[in-house]
Design a protein around this motif. Structure first.
Motif, short mmCIF file in Angstrom:
data_model
loop_
_atom_site.label_atom_id
_atom_site.label_comp_id
_atom_site.label_asym_id
_atom_site.label_seq_id
_atom_site.Cartn_x
_atom_site.Cartn_y
_atom_site.Cartn_z
N GLY A 44 0.69 -1.20 0.15
CA GLY A 44 0.11 -0.03 -0.23
C GLY A 44 0.88 1.17 -0.04
N PHE A 45 0.17 2.25 0.70
CA PHE A 45 0.96 3.58 0.46
C PHE A 45 2.13 3.49 1.71
CE2 PHE A 45 -2.78 4.66 -1.88
CZ PHE A 45 -2.33 5.45 -2.69
N CYS A 46 3.10 4.43 1.41
CA CYS A 46 3.90 4.66 2.38
C CYS A 46 4.78 6.21 1.91
CB CYS A 46 5.00 3.62 2.45
SG CYS A 46 6.35 3.55 3.54
N HIS A 47 4.40 6.84 2.87
CA HIS A 47 5.05 8.36 2.69
C HIS A 47 6.05 8.70 3.95
CE1 HIS A 47 0.89 8.37 1.34
NE2 HIS A 47 1.17 9.10 0.39
N LEU A 48 7.46 8.80 3.33
CA LEU A 48 8.38 9.15 4.16
C LEU A 48 8.84 10.64 4.64
CD1 LEU A 48 10.91 6.50 2.90
CD2 LEU A 48 9.17 6.20 4.47
N TYR A 49 9.06 10.71 5.85
CA TYR A 49 9.02 12.04 6.45
C TYR A 49 10.54 12.58 6.48
CZ TYR A 49 7.93 15.54 10.00
OH TYR A 49 7.52 16.78 10.67
N ILE A 50 11.57 11.97 5.80
CA ILE A 50 13.07 12.33 5.71
C ILE A 50 13.19 13.79 5.50
CG2 ILE A 50 15.07 11.56 4.80
CD1 ILE A 50 14.29 8.60 4.90
N GLY A 51 13.97 14.45 6.17
CA GLY A 51 14.19 16.00 5.79
C GLY A 51 13.55 16.73 6.59
N GLN A 52 12.26 16.43 7.24
CA GLN A 52 11.32 17.28 8.00
C GLN A 52 11.44 17.07 9.36
OE1 GLN A 52 8.13 16.53 4.16
NE2 GLN A 52 7.44 17.20 6.19
N GLU A 53 12.31 16.40 9.95
CA GLU A 53 12.48 15.89 11.41
C GLU A 53 12.47 16.83 12.40
OE1 GLU A 53 14.70 14.79 9.00
OE2 GLU A 53 14.82 12.71 8.69
N ALA A 54 12.98 17.95 11.94
CA ALA A 54 13.02 19.26 12.98
C ALA A 54 11.73 19.81 13.30
CB ALA A 54 14.01 20.23 12.47
N VAL A 55 10.78 19.59 12.50
CA VAL A 55 9.50 20.22 12.46
C VAL A 55 8.70 19.51 13.80
CG1 VAL A 55 7.15 20.63 11.47
CG2 VAL A 55 9.39 20.82 10.15
N VAL A 56 8.64 18.20 13.53
CA VAL A 56 7.70 17.43 14.55
C VAL A 56 8.71 17.52 15.98
CG1 VAL A 56 8.34 14.99 14.35
CG2 VAL A 56 6.14 15.58 14.72
N THR A 57 10.01 17.20 15.66
CA THR A 57 10.85 17.17 16.91
C THR A 57 10.59 18.37 17.80
OG1 THR A 57 12.18 15.59 16.00
CG2 THR A 57 13.09 17.01 17.84
N GLY A 58 10.68 19.40 17.08
CA GLY A 58 10.57 21.02 17.85
C GLY A 58 9.32 21.14 18.52
N LEU A 59 8.20 20.88 17.67
CA LEU A 59 6.81 21.24 18.08
C LEU A 59 6.53 20.12 19.12
CD1 LEU A 59 5.34 21.87 14.61
CD2 LEU A 59 5.37 23.36 16.38
N GLN A 60 6.63 19.03 19.02
CA GLN A 60 6.30 17.88 20.03
C GLN A 60 6.65 18.15 21.40
OE1 GLN A 60 3.25 16.94 17.91
NE2 GLN A 60 3.50 15.69 19.73
N SER A 61 8.34 18.59 21.41
CA SER A 61 9.10 18.99 22.61
C SER A 61 8.43 19.83 23.59
CB SER A 61 10.49 18.94 22.36
OG SER A 61 10.45 20.48 21.73
#
Ligand SMILES: Cc1ncc(C[n+]2csc(CCOP(=O)(O)OP(=O)(O)O)c2C)c(N)n1
Ligand SMILES: [Mg+2]
Length: 331
Positions: A44-61
């Motif tokens: 099925g589908f698989c959308h990778l997040y490589i390159g965008q890691e700083a976004v979710v890491t900064g926000l979730q922290s």
């Protein structure tokens, strides 16, 4: 309309190490998911997040687990890991195993964990914005002090329901942060080709929603900005719109010929702005030893390897599960 500041967060050394570890975990997990897809183990589908890691890491922290809620689209593996969800059950879901978070029946785009405040995982572009506005209404109605982070892409920012949601959210002063992950492309169209106003942080202006434009490749810029946004929203002033300028290195999904950009463009971003390399350079400058970072990478790789082994060793769901979890009641 107030203009919100976007200060750079001053992190302690241990916080920097935590950010580094979190971003590495997401990257290594996604690299592994890409490999498993190539081996035919993920369907099925698989959308990778490589390159965008700083976004979710900064926000979730910056948010409060157990109080705040998170919702996003189909590019969701990183968000789940950043919410503290066990990599084993995420990988098991990707590979369609019974031990997966949706019992192997949801796959990459359909994962959910109320326990971790993670409300999906949505395949309909833009739907998470309206659903996230609903979650924010829930926070306000229950007076639980929570804020919803509703993540969506630059392509989704052109969806009609996004603006209906903006209107209601501001009118009712709902506790929601609209997070646009502007990775410069929708499926195969660049933001400049598809958007008449490509400064996406301005998209809330006609609803009087303050906007912020943030370097989404810099985890400290992301964390600094979201703290300001949270202050505003938690004070009951209504929603904030954050545009995080980022970039995805891989194709839109695993089946993407990527004819809409050159290899040089991707390589250029990797070399100049990679969020992990950027933080690594900062850590080395602060006196952290290269060996320490290597050891961290090794332990992250081990975690990811174990997740892949766990997934491969888990059985597929029983045939009798085919009609369960479809409807709330049995029919
Ligand atoms: C309502 C709807 N229209 C179209 C699609 C097909 N589609 C899936 S992803 C996508 C592009 C979205 O791009 P963006 O919002 O920038 O997110 P990104 O993939 O870059 O994270 C499109 C058009 C869909 N899933 N849902
Ligand atoms: Mg995009």
């Amino acid at each position: 309309m107030p203009v919100l500041k976007t200060p750079i967060y001053k992190a302690s050394k241990s916080e920097l190490m935590d950010f580094y570890e979190q971003m590495l975990l997401i990257r290594r997990f996604e690299e592994k998911a890409g490999q498993l897809y190539g081996l035919g183990l993920i369907g099925g589908f698989c959308h990778l997040y490589i390159g965008q890691e700083a976004v979710v890491t900064g926000l979730q922290s910056a948010i409060e687990p157990g109080k705040d809620s998170v919702i996003t689209g189909y590019r969701d593996h990183g968000h789940m890991l950043a919410c503290g969800i066990d990599p084993n059950i995420v990988m098991a879901e990707l590979t369609g195993r019974a031990s997966g978070i949706s019992k192997g029946k949801g796959g990459s785009m359909h994962m959910f964990s109320v326990e971790h405040g993670f409300y999906g995982g949505h395949g309909i572009v833009g739907a998470q914005v309206s659903l996230g506005t609903g979650l924010a209404f829930g926070h306000k109605y229950k007076e639980d002090g929570g804020v919803c982070l509703a993540y969506f892409g630059d392509g989704a920012a052109n969806q009609g329901q996004v603006y209906e949601s903006f209107n209601m959210a501001e009118l009712w002063k709902l506790p929601v942060i609209f997070v646009i992950e502007n990775n410069q492309y929708a499926m195969g169209t660049s933001v400049n080709r598809s958007s008449s106003e490509d400064q996406l942080y301005r998209r809330g202006e006609s609803f009087r929603i303050p906007g912020m434009q943030v370097d989404g490749m810099d985890v400290l810029a992301v964390r600094g900005a979201v703290e300001e946004a949270l202050k505003y929203v938690r004070a009951g002033k209504g929603p904030v719109l954050m545009e995080l300028k980022t970039y995805r290195y891989r194709g839109h999904s695993m089946s993407d010929p990527a004819k809409y950009r050159s290899r040089d463009e991707v390589q250029g971003v990797r070399e100049k702005s990679d969020p992990i390399e950027r933080l690594k350079a900062m850590l080395l400058k602060q006196g952290v030893k290269e060996e320490e970072l290597k050891a961290l990478d090794k332990s992250v790789r081990k975690t990811v390897m174990e997740a892949a082994d766990f997934a491969e060793e888990s059985p597929e769901p029983e045939l009798s599960e085919l009609y369960t979890d479809v409807l709330v009641e049995q029919y």
